[in-house]
Design a protein around this motif. Structure first.
Motif: not given
Length: 703
Positions: A422-432
């Motif tokens: 319910n409290d999922i945390e999602i982080l999108d990232t780049t190689s930099e």
């Protein structure tokens, strides 16, 4: 005060939109929502706002729009109020307050008749009494005097009823909402006497909702709410789950039946408290300063309790990331996952001169944490790391990739066979190292490969509670509209032409060489020198097809081939000049969010006009620049566009520009259409699994 509640205002706006207000009442939504938030209407009543306004309901509205709205529960339940209203009636507390304050009265036969409908003049009379007016001193006789005064004060604004007509629930809400901005008998704006804020003649709805907010509370192992909520927000995002776990911070509003739950934490060693050690109002943990919103939390962090600088803690954060409670000892143990932003080494002189390294990490919960590490270690930007906090302090270590693959469900609640917490945390990232948090709904229906997922963790229920992605959305790129590229390339074309012509003029026996070079110059100029006008109108009239567009925007390979052919017989003169130019930097003048910006680059990129995507490092330097793909838009939808039979989703922050006579003018989507303008959408097409969204829209007026 306003700044402290910005996050709450966002959640409030979301809560307001959740109320079931019919389309026919759209113009009066604010009045209805305010009535609900104050307790004058129930959320069930909003489903039938055309129902008649009764005397009992009017008493409830008057009470809700008064200083007595929080006193109904303390009204005595002893005795009979009227012959037809005893103490057990749901209307009893409201009628008692309305009658005691002289806003309404009963009949001479001892009845109140709570189910009778209310006419316009009766409701206006009650509202005037609420504002403190003595209706016996009004000029004229009933009901003309009361109706005229109500009109003069603005109480009848938005009401289409006339004398003798019965009002609806919606009418009652509008009348009482109008009373908030009307002047009282003493000349004050009525809403200000209730503690609400009025700006430019409008009531600040958030200040109304704040007046009914209860909390913060910290959930225990078996906490339950005193009501069944109709709207639930977790970390300011709407959800359907009411799960309250131990140490969750929550707030609620009984009148709107809404609950806000926060699971955010800050853990680490306290490095500063302010303004004093004995009475702190703020605390700094892991490089971030937090406001302390609770007296017991302030005491735990103060020197009076043995706390403060050097203490290892976990802060339970509520609205606006304010500290609600402090955990210490084993309760303070925590783990965070994220991507390194920066690593810096600085001189410290606390115990002699030395160097300390601080690593800044953006974690999956959206918080940037700073951890001090050994000066000899190396944590480059873009690395995945885990930060752990225990009684000894903070620790950081690099993570090996941990990946899965699958399709996100349409409702954004699972990935393949794994459910989302319910409290999922999602982080999108780049190689930099550039990173940003995203909502699960942003990935609805998207298929992710193993290369799209850098790391994930599971909770005790086997659900994914943290997910770190590898440039899946494309949202981490900066999108810009490139100004006329001819301004950049004409100078270069002239320089190359001059260099080659000079070489041709001094060559001997080089007829074939001259012919070849001349042909090459022609090819190069045609590749490099299209203007914005040429390109935009070429897209509009179809002379630039998708195939040709790909050829234009892949000019790097064409230039490499051309240079190799020319360089086969020469490594000096014109080839040297050309290689020098393409190996050096450039300045790209663009528009981003309506403002003109310049990108300084160390190399040149194959972008020519229209929309471009810019990848940056965490320090702001340009790492890459890619041309977006254009498409003619035939239809505008609420969150999508159509190009022929192809549908493209639009980005939430899509930029819109009018192009005229070689210049871009920022505008809004509501100002353009497909009848009077040719619309060119520019979408990302460089491999992001959840990309291919229209990032920019350029409108060209047909005439």
């Amino acid at each position: 005060m306003k700044k402290r509640f910005l996050a709450f205002f966002l959640a409030v706006c979301l809560a307001i939109t959740a109320l079931a207000v019919p389309a026919t009442a759209a113009g009066n939504n604010t009045a209805i929502q305010t009535a609900v938030s104050l307790g004058g209407l129930t959320t069930e009543q909003t489903a039938d706002l055309s129902a008649p306004l009764t005397r009992g309901q009017l008493a409830r509205l008057l009470t809700a729009f008064s200083a007595y709205r929080t006193s109904t529960g303390s009204q005595s339940s002893i005795g009979t109020l009227f012959t037809d209203v005893d103490s057990s009636s749901a209307w009893a507390p409201y009628i008692r307050i309305a009658v005691q304050n002289g806003w309404m009265s009963g009949y001479t036969d001892g009845s109140f008749r709570p189910d009778n409908t209310v006419t316009l003049e009766e409701a206006c009379t009650a509202a005037l009494c609420l504002l403190g007016y003595d209706i016996t001193t009004l000029s004229g006789s009933f009901p003309a005097a009361q109706l005229n005064k109500a009109e003069a004060l603005g109480l009848r604004a938005g009401l289409s009823r006339s004398q003798g007509e019965a009002l609806t629930l919606e009418d009652g809400a509008v009348l009482l909402y109008n009373a908030l901005t009307a002047n009282t008998k003493d000349g004050q704006v009525y809403a200000t006497t209730l503690g609400f804020t009025v700006n430019n003649g409008k009531v600040d709805t958030s200040s109304v909702l704040l007046s009914n907010l209860k909390g913060p509370f910290v959930a225990g192992a078996s906490t339950t709410l005193p009501f069944e909520p109709v709207a639930i927000y977790r970390n300011d995002e709407i959800t359907t789950s009411l799960a309250l776990n131990q140490y969750d911070v929550y707030y609620y509003s009984e009148s709107t039946r809404t609950v806000w739950i926060y699971t955010r934490r800050a853990a680490g060693r306290v490095t500063a408290v302010a303004p004093s050690a004995s009475a702190p109002t703020s605390v700094t943990v892991a490089g971030t300063e937090y406001t302390i919103a609770d007296a017991s939390a302030a005491y735990t962090l103060s020197s009076l309790s043995g706390g403060g600088v050097g203490q290892v803690v976990t802060l339970l954060l509520g609205m606006n990331n304010e500290v609600v409670q402090v955990l210490t000892g084993q309760q303070a143990d925590a783990a965070f996952y994220g991507v390194v932003q920066t690593s810096t080494r600085n001189l410290v002189e606390s115990n002699g001169a030395d160097v300390r390294q601080a690593v800044s990490v953006l974690c999956t919960d959206g918080v940037t944490r700073t951890v001090n590490v050994d000066k000899q270690l190396n944590y480059p930007a873009g690395w995945l790391v885990e930060i752990t906090v225990d009684a000894e302090g903070e620790h950081i270590q690099a993570l090996d990739p941990k990946s899965i693959a699958g399709t996100i469900s349409a409702d954004g609640t699972s990935l393949g066979s794994y459910s989302f917490a319910n409290d999922i945390e999602i982080l999108d990232t780049t190689s930099e190292g550039v990173a940003g948090t995203i909502r699960p709904s942003r990935l609805s229906g998207v298929t992710l490969s193993e290369s799209d997922i850098r790391y994930y963790t599971l909770n005790e229920n086997g659900e994914i509670d943290r997910l770190i992605l590898d440039d899946v959305t494309g949202d981490l790129w900066e999108y810009a509209t490139l100004d006329d590229v001819k301004n950049l390339t004409t100078v270069v074309g002239d320089q190359i032409d001059s260099a080659i012509q000079s070489a041709l003029g001094t060559s001997t026996g080089g007829g074939s060489t001259g012919s070849s070079a001349g042909s090459s110059v022609s090819t190069l100029v045609s590749t490099l020198l299209p203007s914005t006008s040429d390109i935009l109108y070429g897209i509009i009239d179809g002379s630039i097809t998708s195939t040709l567009w790909s050829k234009i925007t892949s000019s790097t390979s064409q230039l490499a081939s051309w240079l190799l052919n020319l360089g086969a017989s020469s490594t000096t003169g014109p080839i040297s000049d050309i290689l020098s130019f393409f190996g050096s930097g450039a300045t790209y003048v663009c528009y981003v969010d309506g403002k003109q910006v310049s990108y300084q680059t160390s190399v040149k990129y194959p972008v020519v006009a229209g929309g471009v995507a810019v990848s940056k490092s965490t320090s702001g330097g340009v790492k890459n620049m890619i041309q977006l793909m254009p498409t003619i838009i035939d239809h505008l939808g609420p969150a999508y566009v159509m190009s022929g039979d192809t549908r493209y989703e639009t980005a939430d922050d899509m930029q819109v520009y009018l192009w005229y006579s070689g210049q871009y003018f920022p505008t809004t989507l509501s100002q353009v259409n497909t009848e009077e303008y040719t619309l060119i959408g520019w979408y990302d097409n460089f491999g992001c699994a959840a990309g291919q969204k229209v990032r920019l829209l350029i409108a060209v007026k047909n005439n």
